[in-house]
Design a protein around this motif. Structure first.
Motif, PDB file in Angstrom:
ATOM      1  N   SER A 132       0.829  -1.206   0.000  1.00  0.00           N
ATOM      2  CA  SER A 132       0.000   0.000   0.000  1.00  0.00           C
ATOM      3  C   SER A 132       0.868   1.262   0.000  1.00  0.00           C
ATOM      4  CB  SER A 132      -0.914   0.000   1.222  1.00  0.00           C
ATOM      5  OG  SER A 132      -1.783  -1.110   1.201  1.00  0.00           O
ATOM      6  N   ALA A 133       1.930   1.267   0.818  1.00  0.00           N
ATOM      7  CA  ALA A 133       2.803   2.433   0.893  1.00  0.00           C
ATOM      8  C   ALA A 133       3.521   2.680  -0.431  1.00  0.00           C
ATOM      9  CB  ALA A 133       3.809   2.258   2.024  1.00  0.00           C
ATOM     10  N   VAL A 134       4.006   1.621  -1.069  1.00  0.00           N
ATOM     11  CA  VAL A 134       4.696   1.766  -2.350  1.00  0.00           C
ATOM     12  C   VAL A 134       3.728   2.281  -3.416  1.00  0.00           C
ATOM     13  CG1 VAL A 134       5.809   0.490  -4.220  1.00  0.00           C
ATOM     14  CG2 VAL A 134       6.481   0.059  -1.859  1.00  0.00           C
ATOM     15  N   SER A 135       2.503   1.760  -3.423  1.00  0.00           N
ATOM     16  CA  SER A 135       1.505   2.206  -4.404  1.00  0.00           C
ATOM     17  C   SER A 135       1.183   3.681  -4.229  1.00  0.00           C
ATOM     18  CB  SER A 135       0.225   1.366  -4.267  1.00  0.00           C
ATOM     19  OG  SER A 135       0.484   0.002  -4.510  1.00  0.00           O
ATOM     20  N   ASP A 136       1.041   4.136  -2.980  1.00  0.00           N
ATOM     21  CA  ASP A 136       0.737   5.547  -2.727  1.00  0.00           C
ATOM     22  C   ASP A 136       1.893   6.443  -3.168  1.00  0.00           C
ATOM     23  OD1 ASP A 136      -1.692   4.796  -1.686  1.00  0.00           O
ATOM     24  OD2 ASP A 136      -1.046   4.900   0.411  1.00  0.00           O
ATOM     25  N   ARG A 137       3.123   6.031  -2.860  1.00  0.00           N
ATOM     26  CA  ARG A 137       4.274   6.842  -3.249  1.00  0.00           C
ATOM     27  C   ARG A 137       4.430   6.894  -4.762  1.00  0.00           C
ATOM     28  NH1 ARG A 137       9.218   5.559   1.039  1.00  0.00           N
ATOM     29  NH2 ARG A 137       8.035   6.061   2.946  1.00  0.00           N
ATOM     30  N   PHE A 138       4.185   5.789  -5.411  1.00  0.00           N
ATOM     31  CA  PHE A 138       4.300   5.743  -6.874  1.00  0.00           C
ATOM     32  C   PHE A 138       3.271   6.678  -7.509  1.00  0.00           C
ATOM     33  CE2 PHE A 138       3.252   3.778 -11.013  1.00  0.00           C
ATOM     34  CZ  PHE A 138       4.504   3.808 -11.595  1.00  0.00           C
ATOM     35  N   ASP A 139       2.046   6.648  -7.029  1.00  0.00           N
ATOM     36  CA  ASP A 139       1.001   7.514  -7.568  1.00  0.00           C
ATOM     37  C   ASP A 139       1.339   8.983  -7.332  1.00  0.00           C
ATOM     38  OD1 ASP A 139      -1.859   7.948  -8.576  1.00  0.00           O
ATOM     39  OD2 ASP A 139      -1.944   8.906  -6.601  1.00  0.00           O
ATOM     40  N   TYR A 140       1.861   9.296  -6.152  1.00  0.00           N
ATOM     41  CA  TYR A 140       2.194  10.692  -5.832  1.00  0.00           C
ATOM     42  C   TYR A 140       3.290  11.222  -6.750  1.00  0.00           C
ATOM     43  CZ  TYR A 140       3.989  14.751  -3.363  1.00  0.00           C
ATOM     44  OH  TYR A 140       4.429  16.013  -3.072  1.00  0.00           O
ATOM     45  N   GLN A 141       4.365  10.457  -6.913  1.00  0.00           N
ATOM     46  CA  GLN A 141       5.510  10.951  -7.681  1.00  0.00           C
ATOM     47  C   GLN A 141       5.210  11.045  -9.170  1.00  0.00           C
ATOM     48  OE1 GLN A 141       9.405   9.464  -6.758  1.00  0.00           O
ATOM     49  NE2 GLN A 141       8.876   9.038  -4.631  1.00  0.00           N
ATOM     50  N   LEU A 142       4.256  10.260  -9.671  1.00  0.00           N
ATOM     51  CA  LEU A 142       3.902  10.356 -11.079  1.00  0.00           C
ATOM     52  C   LEU A 142       2.972  11.533 -11.359  1.00  0.00           C
ATOM     53  CD1 LEU A 142       3.302   6.791 -12.574  1.00  0.00           C
ATOM     54  CD2 LEU A 142       5.281   8.265 -12.803  1.00  0.00           C
ATOM     55  N   ASN A 143       2.102  11.868 -10.416  1.00  0.00           N
ATOM     56  CA  ASN A 143       1.046  12.843 -10.678  1.00  0.00           C
ATOM     57  C   ASN A 143       1.233  14.191  -9.997  1.00  0.00           C
ATOM     58  OD1 ASN A 143      -0.881  11.092 -12.264  1.00  0.00           O
ATOM     59  ND2 ASN A 143      -0.770   9.891 -10.385  1.00  0.00           N
ATOM     60  N   TYR A 144       1.980  14.242  -8.909  1.00  0.00           N
ATOM     61  CA  TYR A 144       2.092  15.475  -8.144  1.00  0.00           C
ATOM     62  C   TYR A 144       3.503  16.045  -8.226  1.00  0.00           C
ATOM     63  CZ  TYR A 144      -2.429  14.110  -6.234  1.00  0.00           C
ATOM     64  OH  TYR A 144      -3.744  13.762  -6.103  1.00  0.00           O
ATOM     65  N   LEU A 145       3.585  17.341  -8.002  1.00  0.00           N
ATOM     66  CA  LEU A 145       4.864  18.043  -8.056  1.00  0.00           C
ATOM     67  C   LEU A 145       5.375  18.322  -6.653  1.00  0.00           C
ATOM     68  CD1 LEU A 145       4.021  20.631 -10.842  1.00  0.00           C
ATOM     69  CD2 LEU A 145       5.741  18.849 -11.027  1.00  0.00           C
ATOM     70  N   GLY A 146       6.638  18.043  -6.427  1.00  0.00           N
ATOM     71  CA  GLY A 146       7.282  18.418  -5.179  1.00  0.00           C
ATOM     72  C   GLY A 146       7.924  19.783  -5.304  1.00  0.00           C
ATOM     73  N   ASN A 147       8.507  20.257  -4.220  1.00  0.00           N
ATOM     74  CA  ASN A 147       9.155  21.568  -4.225  1.00  0.00           C
ATOM     75  C   ASN A 147      10.282  21.650  -5.250  1.00  0.00           C
ATOM     76  OD1 ASN A 147       7.420  22.309  -2.218  1.00  0.00           O
ATOM     77  ND2 ASN A 147       8.921  22.268  -0.563  1.00  0.00           N
ATOM     78  N   ASP A 148      11.080  20.586  -5.353  1.00  0.00           N
ATOM     79  CA  ASP A 148      12.198  20.591  -6.301  1.00  0.00           C
ATOM     80  C   ASP A 148      11.702  20.666  -7.741  1.00  0.00           C
ATOM     81  OD1 ASP A 148      14.019  20.482  -4.266  1.00  0.00           O
ATOM     82  OD2 ASP A 148      14.296  18.308  -4.360  1.00  0.00           O
TER      83      ASP A 148
END
Length: 373
Positions: A132-148
Motif C-alpha cells: 500500500s505504501a509503495v503504491s501511494d508513493r508511486f502515484d504521488y511521484q507520477l502525478n504530483y509536483l514536489g518543491n524541487d
C-alpha cells in the motif's frame, strides 16, 4: 499589468522586478496537470517533465527501509519483460540469504516492462502495508509536483528570460520581461502557490549592484567550466565527443544570457565573452585536433640516369633513439604554471610520488630539471 508597477515607482523609472515565490500551498497538492493547464492559459512556457515510471519505481523499492526500518529489497530477476524484487525483513531470524543479507522474505514485487491494457505496471505477491505504501508513493511521484520539481521548472523559465539569480528562490528580471513575470505570477497563484514581484527603481546604486551580482555569477560559472576544460587538456580526463558538443551548446546559451544582461543592465562583459571564446576554442581543439604533418613518401625519379641509382639501405640499421624529454622551462615560468600543468610536467620528469601541493610540485620539478641538465 505593467502600468501598476510603474505607478509604484512615483517619478523613478522601473529597472525591473525581484521575483520570489513560496511553495507552501496550505496542504493542497499541486498536480502536474493543474500547473500545465494554468501555464498554457496564461502563456507561460513552463517545461514540466514527466518522470520515467520504471525509474520512479526502482527508487521507491530501493528505499523500502523508510517504510519499515528492518526491511531491505534485492533485485532477484531482470530481463526484457519483467523485474522482480524480494522484500526481506532482516529483524527476523531466518535461513534465507538474499544478496549479502540474511532474513525472512516477507513479500515479492514484479514490474512489467511490457505494458498490458487494464493491468497495473507492478504487482505484489502479498497485499500488505508495504504494498500500500509503495503504491501511494508511486502515484504521488507520477502525478504530483514536489518543491524541487516546481523550483526546477520556474528556474529554467526565468533563466531563459535572462533572470539573474540573487539568492535561493529570488531572481531579478529586467524591465523588458516584467509582463512575462506578471503572467507567471497569475499562473502560479491560480494553482495556489504564492508569488511576489518586488519593483526595483532604475537608480545608480541598484543598477550597479545587480550588474555586479550578475558579473560575479557569470564569472563563477566560467571558472568552473575552465577548471573542467583544464583537466581535459591536461589529460586527467578523457571526455566523449558528445560531452564536448554539449559543452559548446552550453557556451552558446551562456553567451546569449550575458548578451541579454549586457543590454538590460549595461554590464561590462568583455572579459566574460573573452573567457567564453577561449573555452570554446579549447573544446573545438579537443574535438578536432590538428593533424600531424607527415613527410611525403619519397617518389622515385624515373627520369634520372641509371648511374645515379639511390644508395642501398644499411644492412645493420642503428637502434631507434629514445625520444628526448622536452627542455625544462625557466624557473620563473614554472611558478606561473597551473597545478594540472605542473602534474603533467612532473610525470614527464618521472617524479614519483607526485607532491600534493603546488609549491612542492614547483620545488620537485625545479630539482629534477637541474639534475637532468
Amino acid at each position: 499589468m505593467f502600468e501598476d508597477l510603474q505607478k509604484s515607482m512615483a517619478d523613478a523609472k522601473l529597472l525591473g522586478v525581484l521575483v520570489t515565490w513560496d511553495l507552501h500551498t496550505s496542504g493542497a497538492l499541486l498536480t502536474r496537470a493543474a500547473l500545465r493547464e494554468a501555464a498554457d492559459e496564461h502563456g507561460v512556457p513552463l517545461e514540466i517533465e514527466d518522470p520515467r515510471p520504471e525509474g520512479v519505481f526502482r527508487k521507491i523499492i530501493s528505499s523500502v527501509r523508510t517504510i519499515r526500518k528492518p526491511l531491505i529489497s534485492r533485485l532477484i530477476k531482470e530481463d526484457d519483460g519483467v523485474l522482480v524484487w524480494a522484500i526481506v525483513d532482516t529483524s527476523l531470524e531466518g535461513d534465507e540469504r538474499v544478496g549479502d543479507e540474511v532474513g525472512k522474505m516477507v513479500n515479492r514485487v514484479a514490474w512489467r516492462r511490457v505494458e498490458l491494457k487494464g493491468k497495473p505496471p507492478f504487482i505484489f505477491e502479498i497485499d500488505d502495508e508495504v504494498a500500500s505504501a509503495v503504491s501511494d508513493r508511486f502515484d504521488y511521484q507520477l502525478n504530483y509536483l514536489g518543491n524541487d520539481d516546481v523550483r526546477n521548472a520556474l528556474g529554467a523559465t526565468l533563466r531563459a528570460w535572462g533572470a539573474i539569480r540573487i539568492h535561493a528562490r529570488m531572481h531579478f528580471l529586467g524591465r523588458s520581461q516584467v509582463e512575462n513575470a506578471q503572467r507567471m505570477q497569475r499562473a502560479l497563484q491560480q494553482v495556489g502557490t504564492r508569488f511576489w514581484l518586488i519593483p526595483i527603481p532604475d537608480l545608480m546604486d541598484s543598477t550597479s549592484s545587480i550588474a555586479h551580482h550578475a558579473h560575479e555569477r557569470f564569472a563563477q560559472e566560467l571558472k568552473e567550466l575552465r577548471t573542467e576544460v583544464d583537466r581535459w587538456v591536461a589529460g586527467e580526463r578523457a571526455p566523449r565527443p558528445t560531452t564536448l558538443k554539449a559543452r559548446l551548446k552550453a557556451y552558446d546559451k551562456l553567451r546569449g544570457e550575458i548578451d541579454h544582461i549586457t543590454k538590460e543592465m549595461r554590464l561590462e562583459s568583455d572579459d566574460l565573452l573573452d573567457e567564453l571564446a577561449g573555452l570554446a576554442a579549447g573544446v573545438n581543439k579537443l574535438l578536432d585536433p590538428p593533424a600531424r604533418k607527415e613527410k611525403p613518401a619519397a617518389v622515385a625519379d624515373h627520369d634520372a640516369p641509371e648511374d645515379e641509382a639511390a644508395p642501398e639501405p644499411e644492412t645493420d640499421p642503428a637502434p631507434p633513439r629514445r625520444p628526448s624529454r622536452p627542455s625544462p622551462p625557466a624557473d620563473d615560468s614554472i611558478s606561473r604554471m597551473s597545478v594540472p600543468e605542473l602534474k603533467v610536467r612532473a610525470r614527464e620528469l618521472e617524479i614519483s610520488p607526485l607532491p600534493t601541493t603546488k609549491q612542492a610540485l614547483v620545488d620537485a620539478i625545479t630539482a629534477a630539471s637541474e639534475d637532468e641538465g
